[in-house]
Scaffold this motif. Structure first.
Motif, PDB file in Angstrom:
ATOM      1  N   VAL A 133       0.735  -1.401   0.003  1.00  0.00           N
ATOM      2  CA  VAL A 133       0.041   0.025  -0.114  1.00  0.00           C
ATOM      3  C   VAL A 133       0.819   1.334   0.075  1.00  0.00           C
ATOM      4  O   VAL A 133       0.599   2.160  -0.550  1.00  0.00           O
ATOM      5  CB  VAL A 133      -1.094   0.089   1.217  1.00  0.00           C
ATOM      6  CG1 VAL A 133      -1.864   1.117   1.357  1.00  0.00           C
ATOM      7  CG2 VAL A 133      -1.939  -1.224   1.264  1.00  0.00           C
ATOM      8  N   VAL A 134       1.874   1.214   0.641  1.00  0.00           N
ATOM      9  CA  VAL A 134       2.684   2.494   0.932  1.00  0.00           C
ATOM     10  C   VAL A 134       3.727   2.563  -0.066  1.00  0.00           C
ATOM     11  O   VAL A 134       4.282   3.791  -0.656  1.00  0.00           O
ATOM     12  CB  VAL A 134       3.073   2.793   2.395  1.00  0.00           C
ATOM     13  CG1 VAL A 134       4.031   3.921   2.642  1.00  0.00           C
ATOM     14  CG2 VAL A 134       1.989   2.592   3.226  1.00  0.00           C
ATOM     15  N   LEU A 135       4.656   1.513  -0.329  1.00  0.00           N
ATOM     16  CA  LEU A 135       5.787   1.763  -1.056  1.00  0.00           C
ATOM     17  C   LEU A 135       5.789   1.256  -2.558  1.00  0.00           C
ATOM     18  O   LEU A 135       6.470   1.521  -3.427  1.00  0.00           O
ATOM     19  CB  LEU A 135       7.005   0.760  -0.473  1.00  0.00           C
ATOM     20  CG  LEU A 135       7.279   1.264   1.021  1.00  0.00           C
ATOM     21  CD1 LEU A 135       8.368   0.243   1.814  1.00  0.00           C
ATOM     22  CD2 LEU A 135       8.066   2.450   0.910  1.00  0.00           C
ATOM     23  N   GLY A 136       4.739   0.241  -2.492  1.00  0.00           N
ATOM     24  CA  GLY A 136       4.378  -0.246  -3.787  1.00  0.00           C
ATOM     25  C   GLY A 136       5.535  -0.964  -4.378  1.00  0.00           C
ATOM     26  O   GLY A 136       5.993  -0.843  -5.766  1.00  0.00           O
ATOM     27  N   LEU A 137       6.133  -2.001  -3.754  1.00  0.00           N
ATOM     28  CA  LEU A 137       7.434  -2.947  -3.918  1.00  0.00           C
ATOM     29  C   LEU A 137       6.937  -4.132  -3.697  1.00  0.00           C
ATOM     30  O   LEU A 137       6.359  -4.316  -2.540  1.00  0.00           O
ATOM     31  CB  LEU A 137       8.368  -2.264  -3.028  1.00  0.00           C
ATOM     32  CG  LEU A 137       9.158  -0.933  -3.573  1.00  0.00           C
ATOM     33  CD1 LEU A 137      10.426  -0.625  -2.542  1.00  0.00           C
ATOM     34  CD2 LEU A 137       9.975  -0.837  -4.990  1.00  0.00           C
ATOM     35  N   ASP A 138       7.591  -4.916  -4.383  1.00  0.00           N
ATOM     36  CA  ASP A 138       7.277  -6.661  -4.063  1.00  0.00           C
ATOM     37  C   ASP A 138       8.614  -7.005  -3.062  1.00  0.00           C
ATOM     38  O   ASP A 138       9.585  -6.073  -2.725  1.00  0.00           O
ATOM     39  CB  ASP A 138       7.382  -7.531  -5.314  1.00  0.00           C
ATOM     40  CG  ASP A 138       8.290  -7.334  -6.210  1.00  0.00           C
ATOM     41  OD1 ASP A 138       9.417  -6.758  -5.641  1.00  0.00           O
ATOM     42  OD2 ASP A 138       8.552  -7.886  -7.384  1.00  0.00           O
ATOM     43  N   GLU A 139       8.680  -8.013  -2.506  1.00  0.00           N
ATOM     44  CA  GLU A 139       9.699  -8.589  -1.836  1.00  0.00           C
ATOM     45  C   GLU A 139      10.905  -8.154  -2.238  1.00  0.00           C
ATOM     46  O   GLU A 139      11.984  -7.755  -1.669  1.00  0.00           O
ATOM     47  CB  GLU A 139       9.544  -9.995  -1.473  1.00  0.00           C
ATOM     48  CG  GLU A 139       8.419 -10.454  -0.706  1.00  0.00           C
ATOM     49  CD  GLU A 139       8.319 -11.834  -0.105  1.00  0.00           C
ATOM     50  OE1 GLU A 139       9.307 -12.567  -0.326  1.00  0.00           O
ATOM     51  OE2 GLU A 139       7.380 -12.178   0.470  1.00  0.00           O
ATOM     52  N   VAL A 143      14.093  -5.810  -1.030  1.00  0.00           N
ATOM     53  CA  VAL A 143      15.333  -6.301  -0.466  1.00  0.00           C
ATOM     54  C   VAL A 143      16.352  -5.316  -1.480  1.00  0.00           C
ATOM     55  O   VAL A 143      17.318  -4.936  -0.386  1.00  0.00           O
ATOM     56  CB  VAL A 143      15.794  -7.697  -0.974  1.00  0.00           C
ATOM     57  CG1 VAL A 143      17.062  -8.141  -0.991  1.00  0.00           C
ATOM     58  CG2 VAL A 143      14.835  -8.709  -0.033  1.00  0.00           C
ATOM     59  N   GLY A 144      15.963  -4.934  -2.641  1.00  0.00           N
ATOM     60  CA  GLY A 144      17.018  -4.272  -3.429  1.00  0.00           C
ATOM     61  C   GLY A 144      17.030  -2.859  -2.723  1.00  0.00           C
ATOM     62  O   GLY A 144      18.060  -2.183  -2.953  1.00  0.00           O
ATOM     63  N   ALA A 150      22.089   0.301   2.027  1.00  0.00           N
ATOM     64  CA  ALA A 150      23.162  -0.297   2.949  1.00  0.00           C
ATOM     65  C   ALA A 150      24.648  -0.068   2.188  1.00  0.00           C
ATOM     66  O   ALA A 150      25.735   0.249   3.006  1.00  0.00           O
ATOM     67  CB  ALA A 150      23.052  -1.829   3.211  1.00  0.00           C
ATOM     68  N   ARG A 151      24.627  -0.131   0.968  1.00  0.00           N
ATOM     69  CA  ARG A 151      25.959  -0.047   0.206  1.00  0.00           C
ATOM     70  C   ARG A 151      26.410   1.477   0.305  1.00  0.00           C
ATOM     71  O   ARG A 151      27.512   1.622   0.448  1.00  0.00           O
ATOM     72  CB  ARG A 151      25.745  -0.551  -1.333  1.00  0.00           C
ATOM     73  CG  ARG A 151      26.184  -2.030  -1.571  1.00  0.00           C
ATOM     74  CD  ARG A 151      26.213  -2.360  -2.833  1.00  0.00           C
ATOM     75  NE  ARG A 151      25.201  -2.226  -3.717  1.00  0.00           N
ATOM     76  CZ  ARG A 151      24.164  -3.391  -3.556  1.00  0.00           C
ATOM     77  NH1 ARG A 151      24.514  -4.436  -2.819  1.00  0.00           N
ATOM     78  NH2 ARG A 151      23.095  -3.425  -4.182  1.00  0.00           N
ATOM     79  N   LEU A 152      25.396   2.392   0.338  1.00  0.00           N
ATOM     80  CA  LEU A 152      25.678   3.862   0.323  1.00  0.00           C
ATOM     81  C   LEU A 152      26.284   4.068   1.858  1.00  0.00           C
ATOM     82  O   LEU A 152      27.261   4.886   1.668  1.00  0.00           O
ATOM     83  CB  LEU A 152      24.414   4.412   0.250  1.00  0.00           C
ATOM     84  CG  LEU A 152      24.506   6.059   0.291  1.00  0.00           C
ATOM     85  CD1 LEU A 152      25.535   6.642  -0.795  1.00  0.00           C
ATOM     86  CD2 LEU A 152      23.152   6.764   0.067  1.00  0.00           C
ATOM     87  N   PHE A 153      25.786   3.266   2.862  1.00  0.00           N
ATOM     88  CA  PHE A 153      26.622   3.436   4.203  1.00  0.00           C
ATOM     89  C   PHE A 153      28.028   3.045   4.001  1.00  0.00           C
ATOM     90  O   PHE A 153      29.008   3.923   4.319  1.00  0.00           O
ATOM     91  CB  PHE A 153      25.827   2.549   4.883  1.00  0.00           C
ATOM     92  CG  PHE A 153      24.754   3.136   5.843  1.00  0.00           C
ATOM     93  CD1 PHE A 153      23.694   3.478   5.279  1.00  0.00           C
ATOM     94  CD2 PHE A 153      24.711   2.942   7.167  1.00  0.00           C
ATOM     95  CE1 PHE A 153      22.728   4.200   5.999  1.00  0.00           C
ATOM     96  CE2 PHE A 153      23.772   3.261   8.030  1.00  0.00           C
ATOM     97  CZ  PHE A 153      22.429   4.098   7.293  1.00  0.00           C
TER      98      PHE A 153
END
Ligand code: KIV
Ligand code: ZN
Length: 432
Positions: A133-139, A143-144, A150-153
């Motif tokens: 509903v909020v992000l419009g992303l599948d699993e 993860v992506g 995390a890589r940017l960190f």
């Protein structure tokens, strides 16, 4: 039919938790200055933030989430002030939160330039309702998102090698996320960060909304504890909220089930019904003989500071700190306490009916323990006369005088103080 889904209990191969009692304190992390602050009607300004920070340091917190620097200028400036003015004690690590969005992460690292040691806390939602509903992303999309940020960190931390970086990841809404998916996301983020036993990362599992009974939350934590990859390179943290009123129990059970660390707020401030109450958990431990490593020896001063910083009152019946929690109104309770005080003269053990903890340990006085109102009996009255005025009444006089006191209170409907009782006594028996 109900519109609410029933719980889905986690089935573990065996039902024995790693621990059934708490024998040592968890690592504590205060989120008063972030989760607590974001839930205030009037968020703290910098002087109030600083006062809260100094109080948390004084209590003994070694990990303190000080804000969300990309969220506002005040948040950014507060972090800068702590670093620029060298206000962070050597043994304290500040923590800051950022959402998994590139501009926010860049701004966060900008706020941290020159820091000695920092926990940088990354989060994104993982629960189905947030994905759909909020992000419009599948699993895969979630993860992506998590792994790219995390890589940017890694990239931004490498640009500031003078700082000791500790990374923390929260799958927001963990309590509403399928366990296998929560494990997949966390493992994927840890694949990017590559923690080791010498350089651990923190995995923080929030009950962003407290959806279930605390035993079920604890089963979820135990499942993660048993199934996460690289467990010995992780600090397993939990972040319970209190929507069902069981945040304290959820945190305690979670530690019994394998968590190492607890996030929460003083007196349970935080979004909606609040975060886990750190004082409550710490003093539960203390009253079962486990020192929490936190100092609440002047709890009223802490309460006053927190009330000032949050601009919110602490309830008079709040465990351990409320104005009324060391006050006994019932006559039979007063009598029992009086007898137990007399009996313990030679003993160090706190074996006291109706008082789970010695109020003196928190800077509270025995004076407040016994008050006299229309619900009390003779025990409280004679206790006050003896402890405050050295008057030891014979039993017959205790009975007689308690009827005098009772009549006055019945007529007024009010409680009497020790001074008023003494005045009544001296008047009644012509001693004035
Ligand atoms: O409650 C929550 O999920 C949070 C996260 C940002 C850790 O506060
Ligand atoms: Zn929270």
């Amino acid at each position: 039919a109900s519109k609410y889904r029933p719980f889905a209990p986690v089935r573990l191969a065996d039902r024995t938790w790693p621990d059934a009692v708490l024998t040592r304190p968890p690592v504590w992390c205060s989120v008063d200055l972030r989760d607590g602050n974001q839930a205030l009607i009037e968020p703290m300004d910098i002087p109030r933030k600083l006062r809260m920070f100094q109080t948390l340091v004084q209590i003994g917190f070694k990990e303190i989430e000080v804000g969300f620097p990309s969220a506002s200028q005040v948040e950014f400036d507060f972090v800068r002030k702590l670093i620029d003015e060298d206000l962070i004690p050597r043994d304290v690590t500040i923590q800051v939160l950022t959402q998994a969005r590139e501009p926010l992460i860049r701004r966060t690292f900008e706020a941290l330039q020159g820091a000695r040691r920092v926990i940088v806390h990354l989060y994104n939602a993982t629960a189905p309702v947030m994905r759909k509903v909020v992000l419009g992303l599948d699993e895969d999309g979630i993860v992506g998102l998590a792994t790219s940020q995390a890589r940017l960190f890694n990239e931004l931390a490498a640009q500031q090698p003078g700082t000791e970086w500790v990374f923390q990841y929260s799958p927001e809404m963990f309590s509403g996320t399928e366990l296998t998916f929560a494990k997949r996301v966390v493992d994927a983020v840890m694949d990017v960060w590559q923690p080791t036993p010498q350089r651990k990362c923190i995995v923080n599992l929030p009950s962003t909304v407290e959806h279930s009974t605390p035993n079920i939350f604890a089963d979820m934590i135990e499942w993660m504890h048993r199934n996460l990859a690289r467990r010995d390179s992780l600090v397993l943290s939990v972040h319970p909220h209190n929507d069902r009123g069981t945040g304290t129990a959820a945190g305690e059970f979670a530690v019994m089930a394998g968590a190492d660390r607890l996030e929460g707020c003083l007196f349970g401030n935080g979004e909606r019904t609040g975060n886990l109450d750190l004082v409550n958990v710490a003093l539960n431990l203390y009253s079962q003989g486990v020192h929490p490593g936190l100092d609440f020896s002047d709890i009223d001063e802490i309460r006053r500071t927190v009330e000032h910083c949050n601009q919110l009152p602490v309830h008079p019946r709040h465990p351990y700190v409320g104005e009324l929690v060391y006050t006994s109104f019932s006559g039979s309770h007063q009598d029992a306490i009086k007898k137990a005080f007399a009996a313990r003269k030679d003993s160090d053990l706190w074996d006291m009916p109706y008082l789970p903890l010695d109020p003196k340990d928190l800077g509270r006085s025995y004076e407040a323990v016994i008050r006299v109102n229309s619900q009390s009996g003779k025990g409280g009255i004679s206790y006050l006369l003896e402890s405050e005025y050295g008057l030891e009444l014979p039993r017959r006089l205790q009975i007689e005088f308690s009827q005098v006191v009772q009549a006055v209170m019945d007529a007024s409907g009010k409680e009497l103080s020790a001074r008023e009782i003494h005045e009544l006594f001296t008047r009644e028996y012509g001693l004035a």
